[in-house]
Design a protein around this motif. Structure first.
Motif, PDB file in Angstrom:
ATOM      1  N   VAL A  74       0.841  -1.190   0.000  1.00  9.98           N
ATOM      2  CA  VAL A  74       0.000   0.000   0.000  1.00  9.98           C
ATOM      3  C   VAL A  74       0.879   1.243   0.000  1.00  9.98           C
ATOM      4  CG1 VAL A  74      -1.813  -1.214   1.269  1.00  9.98           C
ATOM      5  CG2 VAL A  74      -0.180   0.210   2.519  1.00  9.98           C
ATOM      6  N   ALA A  75       0.306   2.349  -0.424  1.00  9.01           N
ATOM      7  CA  ALA A  75       0.989   3.641  -0.365  1.00  9.01           C
ATOM      8  C   ALA A  75       0.132   4.605   0.435  1.00  9.01           C
ATOM      9  CB  ALA A  75       1.232   4.184  -1.774  1.00  9.01           C
ATOM     10  N   VAL A  76       0.782   5.458   1.199  1.00  9.13           N
ATOM     11  CA  VAL A  76       0.098   6.494   1.968  1.00  9.13           C
ATOM     12  C   VAL A  76       0.662   7.837   1.528  1.00  9.13           C
ATOM     13  CG1 VAL A  76      -0.384   7.441   4.261  1.00  9.13           C
ATOM     14  CG2 VAL A  76      -0.247   4.956   3.939  1.00  9.13           C
ATOM     15  N   ILE A  77      -0.218   8.727   1.108  1.00 12.68           N
ATOM     16  CA  ILE A  77       0.191  10.057   0.650  1.00 12.68           C
ATOM     17  C   ILE A  77       0.056  11.039   1.802  1.00 12.68           C
ATOM     18  CG2 ILE A  77      -0.186  11.897  -1.030  1.00 12.68           C
ATOM     19  CD1 ILE A  77       0.560   9.333  -2.397  1.00 12.68           C
ATOM     20  N   GLY A  78       1.183  11.602   2.240  1.00  9.30           N
ATOM     21  CA  GLY A  78       1.182  12.563   3.335  1.00  9.30           C
ATOM     22  C   GLY A  78       1.739  11.941   4.604  1.00  9.30           C
ATOM     23  N   VAL A 120       4.561  -0.739   3.235  1.00  7.82           N
ATOM     24  CA  VAL A 120       4.006   0.607   3.070  1.00  7.82           C
ATOM     25  C   VAL A 120       5.020   1.547   2.427  1.00  7.82           C
ATOM     26  CG1 VAL A 120       2.984   2.592   4.247  1.00  7.82           C
ATOM     27  CG2 VAL A 120       2.581   0.269   5.125  1.00  7.82           C
ATOM     28  N   GLN A 121       4.571   2.240   1.396  1.00  6.27           N
ATOM     29  CA  GLN A 121       5.327   3.348   0.824  1.00  6.27           C
ATOM     30  C   GLN A 121       4.727   4.634   1.408  1.00  6.27           C
ATOM     31  OE1 GLN A 121       7.879   3.494  -1.416  1.00  6.27           O
ATOM     32  NE2 GLN A 121       8.077   1.294  -1.789  1.00  6.27           N
ATOM     33  N   LEU A 122       5.478   5.318   2.271  1.00  6.18           N
ATOM     34  CA  LEU A 122       5.021   6.582   2.854  1.00  6.18           C
ATOM     35  C   LEU A 122       5.574   7.714   1.989  1.00  6.18           C
ATOM     36  CD1 LEU A 122       3.587   8.173   5.072  1.00  6.18           C
ATOM     37  CD2 LEU A 122       5.659   7.967   6.464  1.00  6.18           C
ATOM     38  N   ILE A 123       4.669   8.480   1.389  1.00  2.95           N
ATOM     39  CA  ILE A 123       5.049   9.461   0.366  1.00  2.95           C
ATOM     40  C   ILE A 123       4.718  10.872   0.838  1.00  2.95           C
ATOM     41  CG2 ILE A 123       4.706  10.175  -2.031  1.00  2.95           C
ATOM     42  CD1 ILE A 123       3.636   7.280  -2.539  1.00  2.95           C
ATOM     43  N   ASP A 124       5.681  11.773   0.701  1.00  5.95           N
ATOM     44  CA  ASP A 124       5.449  13.193   0.976  1.00  5.95           C
ATOM     45  C   ASP A 124       6.426  13.982   0.114  1.00  5.95           C
ATOM     46  OD1 ASP A 124       4.065  14.762   3.688  1.00  5.95           O
ATOM     47  OD2 ASP A 124       5.458  15.888   2.432  1.00  5.95           O
ATOM     48  N   ILE A 125       6.003  15.137  -0.363  1.00  5.72           N
ATOM     49  CA  ILE A 125       6.877  15.946  -1.215  1.00  5.72           C
ATOM     50  C   ILE A 125       7.990  16.601  -0.415  1.00  5.72           C
ATOM     51  CG2 ILE A 125       5.103  16.398  -2.968  1.00  5.72           C
ATOM     52  CD1 ILE A 125       4.720  19.165  -1.705  1.00  5.72           C
ATOM     53  N   ASN A 126       7.854  16.610   0.926  1.00  3.58           N
ATOM     54  CA  ASN A 126       8.814  17.259   1.807  1.00  3.58           C
ATOM     55  C   ASN A 126       9.619  16.214   2.571  1.00  3.58           C
ATOM     56  OD1 ASN A 126       9.934  18.563   4.214  1.00  3.58           O
ATOM     57  ND2 ASN A 126       8.741  20.358   3.589  1.00  3.58           N
ATOM     58  N   GLU A 127      10.935  16.198   2.358  1.00  4.90           N
ATOM     59  CA  GLU A 127      11.793  15.218   3.028  1.00  4.90           C
ATOM     60  C   GLU A 127      11.772  15.376   4.544  1.00  4.90           C
ATOM     61  OE1 GLU A 127      13.699  11.949   3.016  1.00  4.90           O
ATOM     62  OE2 GLU A 127      13.786  12.897   1.033  1.00  4.90           O
ATOM     63  N   ASP A 128      11.699  16.622   5.016  1.00  5.47           N
ATOM     64  CA  ASP A 128      11.635  16.865   6.464  1.00  5.47           C
ATOM     65  C   ASP A 128      10.366  16.279   7.069  1.00  5.47           C
ATOM     66  OD1 ASP A 128      14.075  18.156   6.539  1.00  5.47           O
ATOM     67  OD2 ASP A 128      13.228  20.162   6.406  1.00  5.47           O
ATOM     68  N   SER A 129       9.257  16.380   6.337  1.00  5.14           N
ATOM     69  CA  SER A 129       8.002  15.812   6.821  1.00  5.14           C
ATOM     70  C   SER A 129       8.103  14.300   6.949  1.00  5.14           C
ATOM     71  CB  SER A 129       6.849  16.185   5.881  1.00  5.14           C
ATOM     72  OG  SER A 129       6.618  17.580   5.897  1.00  5.14           O
ATOM     73  N   LEU A 130       8.775  13.660   5.992  1.00  6.44           N
ATOM     74  CA  LEU A 130       8.971  12.218   6.064  1.00  6.44           C
ATOM     75  C   LEU A 130       9.820  11.843   7.273  1.00  6.44           C
ATOM     76  CD1 LEU A 130       9.617  11.417   2.296  1.00  6.44           C
ATOM     77  CD2 LEU A 130       7.665  10.666   3.653  1.00  6.44           C
ATOM     78  N   LYS A 131      10.873  12.611   7.517  1.00  9.21           N
ATOM     79  CA  LYS A 131      11.737  12.348   8.668  1.00  9.21           C
ATOM     80  C   LYS A 131      10.961  12.487   9.968  1.00  9.21           C
ATOM     81  CE  LYS A 131      16.028  13.869  10.894  1.00  9.21           C
ATOM     82  NZ  LYS A 131      17.162  14.837  10.857  1.00  9.21           N
ATOM     83  N   LYS A 132      10.189  13.576  10.082  1.00 14.35           N
ATOM     84  CA  LYS A 132       9.394  13.800  11.298  1.00 14.35           C
ATOM     85  C   LYS A 132       8.325  12.716  11.452  1.00 14.35           C
ATOM     86  CE  LYS A 132      10.035  18.821  11.358  1.00 14.35           C
ATOM     87  NZ  LYS A 132       9.378  20.150  11.154  1.00 14.35           N
ATOM     88  N   THR A 147      10.150   5.241   2.749  1.00 10.47           N
ATOM     89  CA  THR A 147       9.747   6.622   2.497  1.00 10.47           C
ATOM     90  C   THR A 147      10.283   7.095   1.149  1.00 10.47           C
ATOM     91  OG1 THR A 147      11.681   7.565   3.619  1.00 10.47           O
ATOM     92  CG2 THR A 147       9.723   7.134   4.972  1.00 10.47           C
ATOM     93  N   THR A 148       9.532   7.986   0.529  1.00 14.88           N
ATOM     94  CA  THR A 148       9.960   8.549  -0.752  1.00 14.88           C
ATOM     95  C   THR A 148       9.247   9.878  -1.012  1.00 14.88           C
ATOM     96  OG1 THR A 148      10.152   8.161  -3.143  1.00 14.88           O
ATOM     97  CG2 THR A 148       8.198   7.281  -2.060  1.00 14.88           C
ATOM     98  N   THR A 149       9.916  10.736  -1.765  1.00 14.11           N
ATOM     99  CA  THR A 149       9.288  11.983  -2.223  1.00 14.11           C
ATOM    100  C   THR A 149       8.818  11.850  -3.667  1.00 14.11           C
ATOM    101  OG1 THR A 149      11.460  12.850  -2.883  1.00 14.11           O
ATOM    102  CG2 THR A 149      10.665  13.443  -0.674  1.00 14.11           C
ATOM    103  N   ASP A 150       9.036  10.691  -4.255  1.00 11.84           N
ATOM    104  CA  ASP A 150       8.670  10.434  -5.652  1.00 11.84           C
ATOM    105  C   ASP A 150       7.326   9.708  -5.706  1.00 11.84           C
ATOM    106  OD1 ASP A 150       8.408   9.554  -8.289  1.00 11.84           O
ATOM    107  OD2 ASP A 150      10.548   9.121  -8.518  1.00 11.84           O
ATOM    108  N   VAL A 151       6.272  10.442  -6.026  1.00 12.29           N
ATOM    109  CA  VAL A 151       4.927   9.857  -6.050  1.00 12.29           C
ATOM    110  C   VAL A 151       4.840   8.741  -7.070  1.00 12.29           C
ATOM    111  CG1 VAL A 151       2.480  10.291  -6.486  1.00 12.29           C
ATOM    112  CG2 VAL A 151       3.844  11.994  -5.255  1.00 12.29           C
ATOM    113  N   SER A 152       5.373   8.977  -8.254  1.00 10.07           N
ATOM    114  CA  SER A 152       5.291   7.989  -9.331  1.00 10.07           C
ATOM    115  C   SER A 152       5.912   6.663  -8.928  1.00 10.07           C
ATOM    116  CB  SER A 152       5.980   8.536 -10.586  1.00 10.07           C
ATOM    117  OG  SER A 152       5.928   7.584 -11.625  1.00 10.07           O
ATOM    118  N   ALA A 153       7.107   6.710  -8.338  1.00 14.74           N
ATOM    119  CA  ALA A 153       7.778   5.487  -7.912  1.00 14.74           C
ATOM    120  C   ALA A 153       7.063   4.851  -6.724  1.00 14.74           C
ATOM    121  CB  ALA A 153       9.235   5.794  -7.541  1.00 14.74           C
ATOM    122  N   GLY A 154       6.544   5.670  -5.828  1.00 15.87           N
ATOM    123  CA  GLY A 154       5.913   5.173  -4.613  1.00 15.87           C
ATOM    124  C   GLY A 154       4.628   4.408  -4.840  1.00 15.87           C
TER     125      GLY A 154
END
Length: 295
Positions: A4-8, A27-39, A71-78
């Motif tokens: 599954v993938a989770v956006i945000g 799970v692919q956890l996806i966010d456009i912000n790397e800091d948000s993924l880290k947090k 985690t990834t910032t790449d929606v397409s890959a995620g």
């Protein structure tokens, strides 16, 4: 469906990712912000540590849960090889429509697209895709790893097959799925938000203070948390957004946001996440201490 993938990666997104991962999903956890993924991953790790301390899970189960999340910032890959995407971005209709247009293009034709929206029309979101039968609402409650309810919202075109799949899937997460139809606010917020808004009106009109209002509802109505404190945890900006969606949808003045709520959001007093709302959470990380009671 084990992928599954989770956006945000915000409060709801990292909670949803945590829940799926703890149940054995990749799970692919996806966010456009790397800091948000880290947090987000730091939050998941802290919450798992508390569960280990309380002997709800083992250290090995914590490690397995963390290892189940990428985690990834790449929606397409995620979203490339997943059976389900759960969108948990900011409660903004234009943003959600943009995300679902992209997901429809990037995902496999059979991928189910779910949204964690707490008020926005599933039918409206589904209409921007070429798969409206595979678009559905999965409204998790906060904190996601603890709360049992998931509102399953059918859009106008959501198929019986997809609804049944998501109902069964929610049960495998240890949740209690409840099917509702697609109207503004669904069930949870159609009932909850007017109560919160009326509590703010009661404060605005000088009937009683913040603690007094919350005490009445906790001790008199057996609510675990007063409505004003609950609003702080939800986020006053989120409460305002939901009320506006309901007001626009029903054209009924009973859903019109209280002027005090509007002004507090304008002033940046959004509740726990800003450090101040109806209560002050800024001293000695008071917000985190209070939040820990629920995990």
């Amino acid at each position: 469906m084990k992928n599954v993938a989770v956006i945000g990666a915000g409060t709801m997104g990292n909670g949803i990712a945590h829940t799926f991962a703890q149940s054995g999903f990749k799970v692919q956890l996806i966010d456009i912000n790397e800091d948000s993924l880290k947090k987000g991953m730091e939050t998941i790790s802290r919450n798992l540590d508390r569960m280990v301390t309380k002997e709800k899970i083992t250290e090995a189960e914590k490690t397995e849960t963390i290892n189940n999340i990428t985690t990834t910032t790449d929606v397409s890959a995620g979203v490339k090889n997943v059976g389900l995407v759960v969108e948990a971005a900011t409660e903004n209709v234009d943003l959600k429509l943009k995300i679902f247009k992209q997901l429809d293009k990037e995902c496999h034709d059979n991928t189910i697209l779910a949204t964690n929206t707490s008020s926005i029309s599933i039918t409206q979101i589904a209409a921007v895709t070429a798969r409206p039968d595979k678009v559905i609402g999965m409204h998790f409650m906060n904190p996601v790893p603890i709360m049992k309810l998931v509102e399953i919202i059918r859009g106008y075109n959501t198929s019986d097959e997809v609804t049944n799949i998501i109902m069964k899937l929610s049960k495998t997460l240890g949740k209690v799925p409840t099917e509702v139809n697609d109207y503004p606010g669904f069930v949870a917020n159609r009932i909850l938000m007017p109560m919160i808004n009326e509590s703010i009106e009661t404060l605005y009109n000088g009937v009683a203070g913040v603690q007094e209002i919350d005490t009445v509802m906790k001790l008199g109505m057996a609510h675990p948390m007063g409505p004003l404190q609950l609003a702080d945890f939800i986020g006053l900006d989120v409460c305002l957004s939901i009320l506006n969606v309901m007001y626009d949808g029903f054209k009924n003045p009973k859903y019109a946001p209280c002027p005090l709520l509007v002004n507090m959001v304008r002033a940046g007093k959004l509740g726990v996440k800003s450090g101040e709302g109806f209560y002050n959470y800024s001293e000695s990380r008071k917000a985190e201490k209070v939040a820990n009671q629920f995990v």
